[in-house]
Design a protein around this motif. Structure first.
Motif, short mmCIF file in Angstrom:
data_model
loop_
_atom_site.label_atom_id
_atom_site.label_comp_id
_atom_site.label_asym_id
_atom_site.label_seq_id
_atom_site.Cartn_x
_atom_site.Cartn_y
_atom_site.Cartn_z
N SER A 112 0.83 -1.20 0.00
CA SER A 112 0.00 0.00 0.00
C SER A 112 0.86 1.25 0.00
CB SER A 112 -0.90 0.01 1.24
OG SER A 112 -0.13 0.21 2.42
N VAL A 113 0.29 2.34 -0.46
CA VAL A 113 1.00 3.62 -0.46
C VAL A 113 1.39 4.00 0.96
CG1 VAL A 113 0.76 6.10 -0.92
CG2 VAL A 113 -0.15 4.43 -2.55
N GLU A 114 0.49 3.78 1.90
CA GLU A 114 0.73 4.17 3.30
C GLU A 114 1.96 3.46 3.87
OE1 GLU A 114 -3.08 5.21 1.95
OE2 GLU A 114 -2.22 3.18 2.08
N GLY A 118 5.48 5.28 4.81
CA GLY A 118 5.65 5.34 6.25
C GLY A 118 6.74 4.43 6.78
N GLU A 119 6.33 3.31 7.33
CA GLU A 119 7.28 2.42 8.00
C GLU A 119 8.20 1.67 7.05
OE1 GLU A 119 4.70 -1.50 8.94
OE2 GLU A 119 3.76 0.41 9.51
N GLY A 120 7.85 1.64 5.76
CA GLY A 120 8.67 0.92 4.80
C GLY A 120 8.48 -0.59 4.91
N ILE A 121 9.23 -1.33 4.10
CA ILE A 121 9.16 -2.78 4.14
C ILE A 121 10.55 -3.35 4.40
CG2 ILE A 121 7.08 -3.07 2.77
CD1 ILE A 121 8.73 -3.36 0.31
N VAL A 122 10.57 -4.49 5.05
CA VAL A 122 11.82 -5.10 5.50
C VAL A 122 12.16 -6.31 4.64
CG1 VAL A 122 13.01 -6.21 7.43
CG2 VAL A 122 11.45 -4.31 7.86
N PHE A 123 13.41 -6.35 4.18
CA PHE A 123 13.90 -7.47 3.38
C PHE A 123 14.93 -8.26 4.19
CE2 PHE A 123 12.12 -4.74 0.21
CZ PHE A 123 11.75 -5.56 -0.85
N PRO A 124 14.71 -9.55 4.37
CA PRO A 124 15.72 -10.37 5.05
C PRO A 124 16.82 -10.79 4.07
CG PRO A 124 13.84 -11.73 4.46
CD PRO A 124 13.50 -10.33 4.02
N VAL A 125 18.06 -10.72 4.52
CA VAL A 125 19.20 -11.08 3.68
C VAL A 125 20.09 -12.05 4.47
CG1 VAL A 125 21.21 -10.24 2.40
CG2 VAL A 125 19.14 -8.83 2.56
N CYS A 195 12.34 9.02 1.07
CA CYS A 195 11.20 8.18 0.71
C CYS A 195 11.64 7.32 -0.47
CB CYS A 195 9.98 9.04 0.34
SG CYS A 195 8.56 8.08 -0.25
N ALA A 196 12.00 6.07 -0.20
CA ALA A 196 12.60 5.21 -1.22
C ALA A 196 11.71 5.02 -2.43
CB ALA A 196 12.95 3.85 -0.59
N PHE A 197 10.40 4.97 -2.24
CA PHE A 197 9.48 4.63 -3.32
C PHE A 197 8.84 5.87 -3.97
CE2 PHE A 197 9.75 0.90 -0.64
CZ PHE A 197 9.84 -0.14 -1.56
N CYS A 198 9.17 7.05 -3.48
CA CYS A 198 8.55 8.25 -4.02
C CYS A 198 9.11 8.61 -5.39
CB CYS A 198 8.76 9.44 -3.07
SG CYS A 198 7.71 9.38 -1.60
N SER A 206 6.85 15.03 -4.35
CA SER A 206 7.05 13.59 -4.30
C SER A 206 5.72 12.88 -4.10
CB SER A 206 8.01 13.21 -3.17
OG SER A 206 7.47 13.56 -1.91
N SER A 207 5.58 11.72 -4.72
CA SER A 207 4.34 10.98 -4.61
C SER A 207 4.57 9.50 -4.91
CB SER A 207 3.30 11.54 -5.59
OG SER A 207 3.72 11.34 -6.92
N ILE A 208 3.65 8.69 -4.44
CA ILE A 208 3.59 7.27 -4.78
C ILE A 208 2.19 7.02 -5.30
CG2 ILE A 208 3.76 4.89 -3.96
CD1 ILE A 208 5.55 5.87 -1.71
N SER A 209 2.09 6.50 -6.50
CA SER A 209 0.77 6.31 -7.12
C SER A 209 0.45 4.83 -7.26
CB SER A 209 0.72 6.97 -8.51
OG SER A 209 1.00 8.36 -8.41
N VAL A 210 -0.84 4.53 -7.16
CA VAL A 210 -1.30 3.17 -7.41
C VAL A 210 -0.96 2.81 -8.85
CG1 VAL A 210 -3.31 1.65 -7.56
CG2 VAL A 210 -3.13 3.31 -5.69
N GLY A 211 -0.36 1.66 -9.05
CA GLY A 211 0.08 1.24 -10.38
C GLY A 211 1.59 1.31 -10.56
N ASN A 212 2.26 2.01 -9.64
CA ASN A 212 3.72 2.06 -9.72
C ASN A 212 4.32 0.66 -9.50
OD1 ASN A 212 3.41 4.80 -9.97
ND2 ASN A 212 4.75 5.34 -8.25
#
Length: 230
Positions: A112-114, A118-125, A195-198, A206-212
């Motif tokens: 989701s855009v939110e 906001g909190e971002g997403i975590v990738f395990p490595v 904002c990594a995804f903006c 800056s923005s994040i749009s549905v469909g990105n």
């Protein structure tokens, strides 16, 4: 060994010199650190903080032109040609393997855009010190070494202009014993104030749009691409 504060064109020498140590400006403890690397007390683990361009770069774009997309492009985010040493490049006396963690721990490919803003997403490595190169004659050394794990992101859908080739969004340095693995969690919101995804417009909004759509990659070489969509 080079001691400098800015990039130096090295393309005329890389095929003629066996070893180049880029020491930068290390401060008062630099001599000790350099000696420990040269004499094999510790494995190097630093990475390039900028792009090392070939000498011809100064003839391709004026030095007072700060348009990031002009000519061959500026910085690792827009430079389209082959760098002598790319941003994030580093060497080690040991071999490494890095890969995403178990699929069950990977983030959902649809977000989701939110969450992304906001909190971002975590990738395990999972980072593994696989040991010394074949034929190495320094077998009693480097029972432990450090590795800088880097995660990059690029937008593949949703940018109207010329998007960056990639952007560093998270990194972490870990020490790993020979033959062992370390588990690292990299968060896309790790770098404060970014904002990594903006997607940033020409007017600075800056923005994040549905469909990105985005691709997240491990390391400078872009291994294990992982797609995230909004």
């Amino acid at each position: 060994m080079l001691v400098n504060g800015e990039p130096v064109a090295l393309d005329a020498y890389v095929d003629r010199i066996d070893v180049i140590i880029e020491a930068f400006e290390g401060g008062q403890a630099a001599g000790t650190a350099f000696a420990r690397i040269v004499f094999g007390e510790v494995s190097p683990s630093g990475v390039m903080p900028f792009t090392t361009y070939p000498a011809e770069f100064v003839n391709q774009i004026a030095m007072d032109n700060y348009d990031m997309r002009a000519g061959p492009g500026l910085t690792y985010r827009f430079y389209k040609e082959k760098a002598t040493f790319p941003f994030g490049h580093g060497e080690s006396y040991v071999n490494w393997e890095q890969k995403w963690g178990p699929s069950s721990a990977m983030p959902a490919t649809a977000q989701s855009v939110e969450i992304l803003r906001g909190e971002g997403i975590v990738f395990p490595v999972v980072v593994t010190n696989t040991g010394l190169p074949v034929g190495a004659t320094y077998g009693g050394r480097f029972t432990s070494a450090a590795k800088v794990v880097q995660m990059f992101l690029k937008i593949t859908k949703g940018h109207d202009g010329v998007p960056p080739l990639k952007t560093l969004v998270a990194m972490e340095k870990v020490w790993v014993d020979r033959g062992q693995s370390a588990h690292v969690s990299l968060n896309t919101s790790a770098i404060a104030g970014t904002c990594a995804f903006c997607v940033v417009s020409a007017t600075g909004e800056s923005s994040i749009s549905v469909g990105n759509e985005y691709v997240v990659e491990l390391g400078v070489d872009g291994s294990d691409p992982y797609t995230i969509s909004v």
